[in-house]
Design an enzyme around this catalytic site. Structure first.
Site, PDB file in Angstrom:
ATOM      1  N   ASN A  53     -18.098 -10.797  -3.206  1.00  0.00           N
ATOM      2  CA  ASN A  53     -17.327  -9.579  -3.444  1.00  0.00           C
ATOM      3  C   ASN A  53     -18.141  -8.507  -4.177  1.00  0.00           C
ATOM      4  O   ASN A  53     -18.640  -8.726  -5.279  1.00  0.00           O
ATOM      5  CB  ASN A  53     -16.097  -9.950  -4.277  1.00  0.00           C
ATOM      6  CG  ASN A  53     -14.960  -8.965  -4.122  1.00  0.00           C
ATOM      7  OD1 ASN A  53     -15.059  -8.004  -3.361  1.00  0.00           O
ATOM      8  ND2 ASN A  53     -13.880  -9.205  -4.841  1.00  0.00           N
TER       9      ASN A  53
ATOM     10  N   HIS B 289       0.053 -15.874  -5.760  1.00  0.00           N
ATOM     11  CA  HIS B 289      -0.071 -14.945  -6.886  1.00  0.00           C
ATOM     12  C   HIS B 289       1.166 -14.082  -7.055  1.00  0.00           C
ATOM     13  O   HIS B 289       1.369 -13.154  -6.283  1.00  0.00           O
ATOM     14  CB  HIS B 289      -1.202 -13.958  -6.613  1.00  0.00           C
ATOM     15  CG  HIS B 289      -2.570 -14.524  -6.759  1.00  0.00           C
ATOM     16  ND1 HIS B 289      -3.653 -13.737  -7.027  1.00  0.00           N
ATOM     17  CD2 HIS B 289      -3.036 -15.787  -6.682  1.00  0.00           C
ATOM     18  CE1 HIS B 289      -4.729 -14.494  -7.094  1.00  0.00           C
ATOM     19  NE2 HIS B 289      -4.389 -15.738  -6.889  1.00  0.00           N
TER      20      HIS B 289
ATOM     21  N   ARG C  46       1.035 -18.590  -9.621  1.00  0.00           N
ATOM     22  CA  ARG C  46       0.292 -17.962 -10.715  1.00  0.00           C
ATOM     23  C   ARG C  46       1.041 -16.692 -11.099  1.00  0.00           C
ATOM     24  O   ARG C  46       1.423 -15.910 -10.215  1.00  0.00           O
ATOM     25  CB  ARG C  46      -1.113 -17.630 -10.205  1.00  0.00           C
ATOM     26  CG  ARG C  46      -2.029 -17.052 -11.244  1.00  0.00           C
ATOM     27  CD  ARG C  46      -3.348 -16.605 -10.626  1.00  0.00           C
ATOM     28  NE  ARG C  46      -3.354 -15.177 -10.444  1.00  0.00           N
ATOM     29  CZ  ARG C  46      -4.458 -14.429 -10.379  1.00  0.00           C
ATOM     30  NH1 ARG C  46      -5.653 -14.994 -10.454  1.00  0.00           N
ATOM     31  NH2 ARG C  46      -4.388 -13.131 -10.213  1.00  0.00           N
TER      32      ARG C  46
ATOM     33  N   TYR D  62      -6.138  -6.899 -15.506  1.00  0.00           N
ATOM     34  CA  TYR D  62      -6.423  -7.804 -14.390  1.00  0.00           C
ATOM     35  C   TYR D  62      -5.145  -8.446 -13.854  1.00  0.00           C
ATOM     36  O   TYR D  62      -4.333  -8.940 -14.623  1.00  0.00           O
ATOM     37  CB  TYR D  62      -7.404  -8.922 -14.825  1.00  0.00           C
ATOM     38  CG  TYR D  62      -7.478  -9.980 -13.769  1.00  0.00           C
ATOM     39  CD1 TYR D  62      -8.224  -9.748 -12.623  1.00  0.00           C
ATOM     40  CD2 TYR D  62      -6.707 -11.145 -13.839  1.00  0.00           C
ATOM     41  CE1 TYR D  62      -8.229 -10.664 -11.586  1.00  0.00           C
ATOM     42  CE2 TYR D  62      -6.705 -12.058 -12.809  1.00  0.00           C
ATOM     43  CZ  TYR D  62      -7.463 -11.819 -11.691  1.00  0.00           C
ATOM     44  OH  TYR D  62      -7.460 -12.704 -10.646  1.00  0.00           O
TER      45      TYR D  62
ATOM     46  N   ASP E 151      -4.144 -16.772 -15.074  1.00  0.00           N
ATOM     47  CA  ASP E 151      -5.588 -16.488 -15.091  1.00  0.00           C
ATOM     48  C   ASP E 151      -5.902 -15.550 -16.256  1.00  0.00           C
ATOM     49  O   ASP E 151      -5.430 -14.413 -16.285  1.00  0.00           O
ATOM     50  CB  ASP E 151      -5.989 -15.841 -13.754  1.00  0.00           C
ATOM     51  CG  ASP E 151      -7.493 -15.744 -13.579  1.00  0.00           C
ATOM     52  OD1 ASP E 151      -8.231 -15.984 -14.555  1.00  0.00           O
ATOM     53  OD2 ASP E 151      -7.926 -15.421 -12.449  1.00  0.00           O
TER      54      ASP E 151
ATOM     55  N   HIS F 110      -8.972 -14.639 -16.954  1.00  0.00           N
ATOM     56  CA  HIS F 110     -10.077 -13.848 -16.429  1.00  0.00           C
ATOM     57  C   HIS F 110     -11.187 -13.558 -17.438  1.00  0.00           C
ATOM     58  O   HIS F 110     -11.658 -12.418 -17.568  1.00  0.00           O
ATOM     59  CB  HIS F 110      -9.559 -12.549 -15.775  1.00  0.00           C
ATOM     60  CG  HIS F 110     -10.244 -12.259 -14.475  1.00  0.00           C
ATOM     61  ND1 HIS F 110     -11.234 -11.311 -14.351  1.00  0.00           N
ATOM     62  CD2 HIS F 110     -10.110 -12.816 -13.263  1.00  0.00           C
ATOM     63  CE1 HIS F 110     -11.658 -11.295 -13.104  1.00  0.00           C
ATOM     64  NE2 HIS F 110     -10.999 -12.197 -12.422  1.00  0.00           N
TER      65      HIS F 110
ATOM     66  N   GLU G 224      -6.586 -20.353 -16.753  1.00  0.00           N
ATOM     67  CA  GLU G 224      -7.851 -20.238 -16.009  1.00  0.00           C
ATOM     68  C   GLU G 224      -8.814 -19.315 -16.743  1.00  0.00           C
ATOM     69  O   GLU G 224      -8.409 -18.267 -17.255  1.00  0.00           O
ATOM     70  CB  GLU G 224      -7.509 -19.677 -14.629  1.00  0.00           C
ATOM     71  CG  GLU G 224      -8.712 -19.422 -13.745  1.00  0.00           C
ATOM     72  CD  GLU G 224      -8.259 -18.834 -12.416  1.00  0.00           C
ATOM     73  OE1 GLU G 224      -7.124 -19.103 -11.972  1.00  0.00           O
ATOM     74  OE2 GLU G 224      -9.048 -18.078 -11.821  1.00  0.00           O
TER      75      GLU G 224
ATOM     76  N   GLU H 256     -15.033 -20.274 -11.112  1.00  0.00           N
ATOM     77  CA  GLU H 256     -15.139 -19.429  -9.916  1.00  0.00           C
ATOM     78  C   GLU H 256     -16.420 -18.605  -9.900  1.00  0.00           C
ATOM     79  O   GLU H 256     -16.847 -18.163  -8.839  1.00  0.00           O
ATOM     80  CB  GLU H 256     -13.898 -18.545  -9.734  1.00  0.00           C
ATOM     81  CG  GLU H 256     -13.741 -17.458 -10.761  1.00  0.00           C
ATOM     82  CD  GLU H 256     -12.486 -16.609 -10.512  1.00  0.00           C
ATOM     83  OE1 GLU H 256     -11.399 -17.179 -10.365  1.00  0.00           O
ATOM     84  OE2 GLU H 256     -12.616 -15.382 -10.464  1.00  0.00           O
TER      85      GLU H 256
ATOM     86  N   ARG I   5     -13.246 -25.014 -10.605  1.00  0.00           N
ATOM     87  CA  ARG I   5     -12.782 -24.039  -9.612  1.00  0.00           C
ATOM     88  C   ARG I   5     -13.895 -23.485  -8.721  1.00  0.00           C
ATOM     89  O   ARG I   5     -13.743 -22.433  -8.109  1.00  0.00           O
ATOM     90  CB  ARG I   5     -12.044 -22.887 -10.309  1.00  0.00           C
ATOM     91  CG  ARG I   5     -10.826 -23.347 -11.076  1.00  0.00           C
ATOM     92  CD  ARG I   5      -9.901 -22.192 -11.410  1.00  0.00           C
ATOM     93  NE  ARG I   5      -9.327 -21.622 -10.228  1.00  0.00           N
ATOM     94  CZ  ARG I   5      -9.663 -20.460  -9.680  1.00  0.00           C
ATOM     95  NH1 ARG I   5     -10.581 -19.707 -10.222  1.00  0.00           N
ATOM     96  NH2 ARG I   5      -9.072 -20.039  -8.588  1.00  0.00           N
TER      97      ARG I   5
ATOM     98  N   GLU J  47      -6.274 -22.457  -4.497  1.00  0.00           N
ATOM     99  CA  GLU J  47      -5.744 -21.088  -4.553  1.00  0.00           C
ATOM    100  C   GLU J  47      -5.569 -20.558  -3.127  1.00  0.00           C
ATOM    101  O   GLU J  47      -6.422 -20.765  -2.261  1.00  0.00           O
ATOM    102  CB  GLU J  47      -6.719 -20.187  -5.319  1.00  0.00           C
ATOM    103  CG  GLU J  47      -6.222 -18.763  -5.489  1.00  0.00           C
ATOM    104  CD  GLU J  47      -7.190 -17.898  -6.315  1.00  0.00           C
ATOM    105  OE1 GLU J  47      -8.323 -18.341  -6.555  1.00  0.00           O
ATOM    106  OE2 GLU J  47      -6.793 -16.786  -6.696  1.00  0.00           O
TER     107      GLU J  47
ATOM    108  N   TRP K 220     -14.948  -8.317 -17.459  1.00  0.00           N
ATOM    109  CA  TRP K 220     -13.911  -8.052 -16.482  1.00  0.00           C
ATOM    110  C   TRP K 220     -13.484  -9.368 -15.855  1.00  0.00           C
ATOM    111  O   TRP K 220     -12.603  -9.943 -15.827  1.00  0.00           O
ATOM    112  CB  TRP K 220     -14.384  -7.121 -15.359  1.00  0.00           C
ATOM    113  CG  TRP K 220     -13.238  -6.874 -14.431  1.00  0.00           C
ATOM    114  CD1 TRP K 220     -12.199  -6.019 -14.649  1.00  0.00           C
ATOM    115  CD2 TRP K 220     -12.961  -7.544 -13.197  1.00  0.00           C
ATOM    116  NE1 TRP K 220     -11.298  -6.112 -13.633  1.00  0.00           N
ATOM    117  CE2 TRP K 220     -11.746  -7.044 -12.713  1.00  0.00           C
ATOM    118  CE3 TRP K 220     -13.631  -8.523 -12.464  1.00  0.00           C
ATOM    119  CZ2 TRP K 220     -11.163  -7.484 -11.546  1.00  0.00           C
ATOM    120  CZ3 TRP K 220     -13.069  -8.965 -11.285  1.00  0.00           C
ATOM    121  CH2 TRP K 220     -11.844  -8.445 -10.831  1.00  0.00           C
TER     122      TRP K 220
HETATM  123  O1  KDG Z   1     -14.113 -11.446  -6.577  1.00  0.00           O
HETATM  124  C1  KDG Z   1     -13.417 -11.639  -7.747  1.00  0.00           C
HETATM  125  C2  KDG Z   1     -12.005 -12.112  -7.455  1.00  0.00           C
HETATM  126  O2  KDG Z   1     -12.003 -13.141  -6.511  1.00  0.00           O
HETATM  127  C3  KDG Z   1     -11.366 -12.626  -8.712  1.00  0.00           C
HETATM  128  O3  KDG Z   1     -11.189 -11.569  -9.601  1.00  0.00           O
HETATM  129  C4  KDG Z   1     -10.037 -13.269  -8.408  1.00  0.00           C
HETATM  130  O4  KDG Z   1     -10.028 -14.343 -10.536  1.00  0.00           O
HETATM  131  C5  KDG Z   1      -9.695 -14.330  -9.372  1.00  0.00           C
HETATM  132  C6  KDG Z   1      -8.879 -15.431  -8.863  1.00  0.00           C
HETATM  133  O5  KDG Z   1      -8.673 -16.369  -9.629  1.00  0.00           O
HETATM  134  O6  KDG Z   1      -8.464 -15.374  -7.720  1.00  0.00           O
HETATM  135 MG    MG Z   2      -9.720 -16.272 -11.418  1.00  0.00          MG
END
Ligand code: KDG
Ligand code: MG
Length: 403
Positions: free
Chosen positions: A38, A123, A148, A160, A211, A213, A237, A263, A284, A340, A403
């Site tokens: 991404n 989500h 979520r 976020y 999440d 984040h 998460e 992730e 993850r 997810e 972020w």
């Molecule tokens: O590319 C970044 C997104 O996939 C991310 O921000 C999404 O945190 C995310 C998630 O858990 O799906």
């Molecule tokens: Mg995430």
């Protein structure tokens, strides 16, 4: 011997950008792999076209493990999201080919189904708590067993995960990085309260996830985790940035709320400490950012030794080809946790024709040979690449935040 004869790297943007690798063998078999990273799509496309594809032509397509080592050890430069996403695309495409040659879905080659379906979470979100609760209801009514929940925070509406309920959330939507805001004290005050509102309205009839984040310090995350222990979250998460794994030791000592991360991590070595010290409950890492089926299977096997379960990333920036590969692994491993699942836009599904289906809270992988993906190259031409960045986040005084 069936040799890799041709590789095409296809970049398209049906609703969002995707990079897809097509491998064609001398026997005419075709395999597909997701190479999307991404906001950095063209780096992986160039890594593949300039450095991987020329060296791949002529390899025996059946030797998946050897090709993997060739691209990882052979390159000298190891790990990192660009490298591991490129290797993943090759790996998944070769598994797709192996399945087609055998006339079997890839999950059969991995040992066969260990469960009937793959538990997925959707989500739910909203610009305020009421909107988020309505979205939770929508997910619950459409059959999701795990949801979520994220909502805007008063004072930081573009936090976020906050977007209009029912819409497709895609944080990558500026041709340059958009500036969003962040305020941890406000989050620590409001997020536990809105998660509590979910349990108050709906009870404990479904799994609830959240999440964070990567935005807290271990101490702050400990406070967060403790304040929601009675809500029995499935997980919190990415409570702290994943590079600082020592932070997870401190966090672990502060709360029993289950922890998921990974992730943005890409290899078994990136998650080794987290797993072997049992600092997390769910890993993850995703199939397309962690070296493909071959490598993710090793991560999950290591995790199984330490009571850590899988919970792979599956946002909309992982293409339906990625999800198809993830499901092949998810349905076979002993320590599956959850997957997810953010539904892709209709334009995306015009290009990626998949055989997986949602039933009663689970995804059922396609029974077709290989990974069960058809990529429509003609349709893809209608959606040219469209540069998009993920946003950045700043604190009230302008400091750049995670972020
Ligand atoms: O590319 C970044 C997104 O996939 C991310 O921000 C999404 O945190 C995310 C998630 O858990 O799906
Ligand atoms: Mg995430």
């Amino acid at each position: 011997m069936d040799r890799i004869e041709r590789c095409d790297v296809i970049v398209c943007s049906p609703g969002r950008n995707f990079v897809t690798l097509k491998i064609t063998t001398s026997d005419g078999l075709v395999g597909w792999g997701d190479a999307t990273l991404n906001g950095r799509e063209l780096s992986v496309a160039a890594y593949l076209s300039e450095h991987v594809v020329p060296a791949l032509i002529g390899h025996d397509a059946s030797r998946i493990g050897d090709v993997w080592q060739f691209l990882y050890r052979g390159a000298y430069w190891r790990r990192g999201p660009v490298t591991m996403t490129a290797i993943a695309a090759v790996d998944c495409a070769l598994w797709d080919i192996k399945g087609k040659r055998a006339g079997l879905p890839v999950y059969e080659l991995l040992g066969g189904k260990a469960r009937e379906g793959v538990l997925v979470y959707g989500h739910a979100t909203g610009h305020d708590v009421a909107e988020m609760l309505d979205d939770v209801a929508r997910y619950r009514d459409s059959g999701f067993r795990a949801i979520r929940a994220q909502a805007a925070i008063t004072g930081i509406p573009n936090a976020y995960g906050a977007h209009t309920a029912g819409g497709v959330y895609d944080p990558a939507d500026g041709s340059l990085p958009a500036v969003t805001n962040w305020d941890t004290p406000a989050y620590l005050e409001q997020a536990p309260a809105y998660l509590r509102a979910v349990r108050e309205r709906f009870g404990f009839s479904f799994e609830l996830l959240h999440d964070c984040h990567h935005r807290m310090t271990p101490n702050e995350a400990g406070q967060f985790g403790r304040s929601v222990e009675d809500l029995r979250l499935f997980w919190m998460e990415d409570p702290v940035p994943a590079e600082n794994q020592e932070g997870y030791r401190l966090l672990r000592s502060r709360t029993s709320t289950p922890i998921a991360t990974g992730e943005v991590l890409n290899s078994i070595w990136d998650v080794q400490t987290l797993i072997t010290e049992q600092l997390i409950d769910y890993v993850r890492t995703s199939v397309s950012h962690s070296g493909g089926i071959t490598h993710l299977r090793r991560i999950f096997d290591l995790a199984a030794l330490y009571h850590v379960r899988s919970g792979s990333h599956g946002a909309t920036d992982l293409s339906p080809a990625s999800l198809s590969a993830a499901l092949a692994l998810d349905i076979t491993i002993p320590n599956f946790g959850i997957q997810e699942f953010m539904e892709h836009r209709p334009e995306t599904m015009e290009v990626f024709r998949v055989g997986y289906r949602f039933e009663d809270g689970y995804l059922i992988p396609s029974e077709a040979p290989g990974l069960g993906i058809e990529f429509d190259e003609e349709a893809a031409k209608r959606f040219p690449y469209d540069r998009k960045y993920l946003p950045v986040a700043r604190l009230a005084d302008g400091t750049l935040s995670d972020w």
